[in-house]
Scaffold this active site. Sequence first.
Site, PDB file in Angstrom:
ATOM      1  N   HIS A 128       0.874  -1.177   0.000  1.00 15.12           N
ATOM      2  CA  HIS A 128       0.000   0.000   0.000  1.00 15.12           C
ATOM      3  C   HIS A 128       0.916   1.233   0.000  1.00 15.12           C
ATOM      4  CE1 HIS A 128      -3.497   2.332   0.354  1.00 15.12           C
ATOM      5  NE2 HIS A 128      -3.934   2.005   1.553  1.00 15.12           N
ATOM      6  N   CYS A 263      -3.665   3.303   9.640  1.00 18.15           N
ATOM      7  CA  CYS A 263      -4.039   3.679   8.263  1.00 18.15           C
ATOM      8  C   CYS A 263      -5.537   3.880   8.112  1.00 18.15           C
ATOM      9  CB  CYS A 263      -3.552   2.622   7.289  1.00 18.15           C
ATOM     10  SG  CYS A 263      -4.183   0.973   7.654  1.00 18.15           S
ATOM     11  N   ARG A 291      -2.955  11.652   3.037  1.00 15.52           N
ATOM     12  CA  ARG A 291      -3.139  10.839   1.820  1.00 15.52           C
ATOM     13  C   ARG A 291      -3.352  11.774   0.620  1.00 15.52           C
ATOM     14  NH1 ARG A 291      -5.061   5.619   2.098  1.00 15.52           N
ATOM     15  NH2 ARG A 291      -4.735   5.666  -0.157  1.00 15.52           N
TER      16      ARG A 291
HETATM   17  N1   CP Z   1      -6.286   3.601   4.499  1.00 13.28           N
HETATM   18  C1   CP Z   1      -7.014   3.325   3.399  1.00 13.28           C
HETATM   19  O1   CP Z   1      -6.487   2.980   2.328  1.00 13.28           O
HETATM   20  O2   CP Z   1      -8.356   3.525   3.539  1.00 13.28           O
HETATM   21  P1   CP Z   1      -9.487   3.047   2.518  1.00 13.28           P
HETATM   22  O3   CP Z   1      -9.469   1.549   2.513  1.00 13.28           O
HETATM   23  O4   CP Z   1     -10.767   3.616   3.070  1.00 13.28           O
HETATM   24  O5   CP Z   1      -9.160   3.590   1.149  1.00 13.28           O
HETATM   25  N1  NVA Z   2      -4.410  -4.085   5.542  1.00 12.82           N
HETATM   26  C1  NVA Z   2      -5.680  -3.435   5.236  1.00 12.82           C
HETATM   27  C2  NVA Z   2      -5.459  -2.009   4.875  1.00 12.82           C
HETATM   28  C3  NVA Z   2      -6.706  -1.221   4.590  1.00 12.82           C
HETATM   29  C4  NVA Z   2      -6.422   0.181   4.187  1.00 12.82           C
HETATM   30  C5  NVA Z   2      -6.369  -4.199   4.117  1.00 12.82           C
HETATM   31  O1  NVA Z   2      -5.700  -4.603   3.165  1.00 12.82           O
HETATM   32  O2  NVA Z   2      -7.590  -4.383   4.207  1.00 12.82           O
END
Ligand code: CP
Ligand code: NVA
Length: 310
Positions: A128, A263, A291
């Site tokens: 991510h 996050c 973000r």
């Molecule tokens: N942290 C993050 O990516 O949030 P969302 O899944 O809401 O996009």
């Molecule tokens: N590790 C989590 C992050 C969400 C923003 C997922 O992949 O669902």
Amino acid sequence: MNKDFISIHDITRYEFHELLDLATKIKENPDKYRKTLKGQVLAMVFEKPSLRTRMTFEVGMHELGGKGIYLSPAEIQIGTRETIEDVAHNLERWVDGIMIRTFSHDTVVRLARASSVPVINGLSDLSHPCQGMADFLTLREKKGGLAGVKLAYLGDGNNVCHSLMLAAAKAGTSMAVGTPKGFEPNPGITKLALEDGKETGFSLLITNDPKEAVRNADAVYTDVWASMGQESEKEARAKIFASFQVSPALMAQAKPDAIFLHCLPAHREEEVSASVFESPQSVVFDQAENRLHAQKAIMVTLMGNRKKNG
Ligand code: CP
Ligand code: NVA
């Protein structure tokens, strides 16, 4: 920079710092960038739910003078309705960039390979990176720098953890990762982080002891225990991960002025206690705001020199 933004490993440490510096400039003076991506369009492909990623890319494109178009999981159905490559060859005829949130990391890699326009990884099962950039922007703002700062990550060695490790390697941040046995970060990512961090002062501790991970940390980070796509493991994981909850007792192991990061979305009383989440140490909504600024910097860097459909 490369055409695409798929992993923090792919950028040099100079590019890493340049992106953070640009994000700060954009944050301080957003009006200066109102026309930077005038007339450009970003396709936003989602195979998983989102609040932050969808909003920050769409608002980001709007504030840069362009437009984001949201494609929901029901629409493209990559690989089922149409191949990844055919999706790329369609989208590249209409848009100036593609953001994708998907399951398999290989989907992002293949989409980028097939597409002539920049592709941005908006979360895969492996990483991510946009989150990692926003988090290091937040860490830099709150701690006044990144080199030598100690970041502790607790919980699942997942996509978010991987991007934090790769960012820490570029930045020369000390990182400690505390996970239950069997949930350690991907060994391939660990190896990349150690290679990337050889000359930056990066250090990495991976442990199964949550207290050891958090001891003396400047920042304590956690994420959900079951990621998107792992919903069926939620109950089993809740038992395995219980001692990794970021509680006031665990926060007390960190430095007195340590910040708490997440996050989001967060599950109170699972990976973090409500009292830590809502404490003055918690900077989670500053992360969410960042973000927007970090991704504007990424889009300006990748798409800023493109002429409309050029
Ligand atoms: N942290 C993050 O990516 O949030 P969302 O899944 O809401 O996009
Ligand atoms: N590790 C989590 C992050 C969400 C923003 C997922 O992949 O669902």
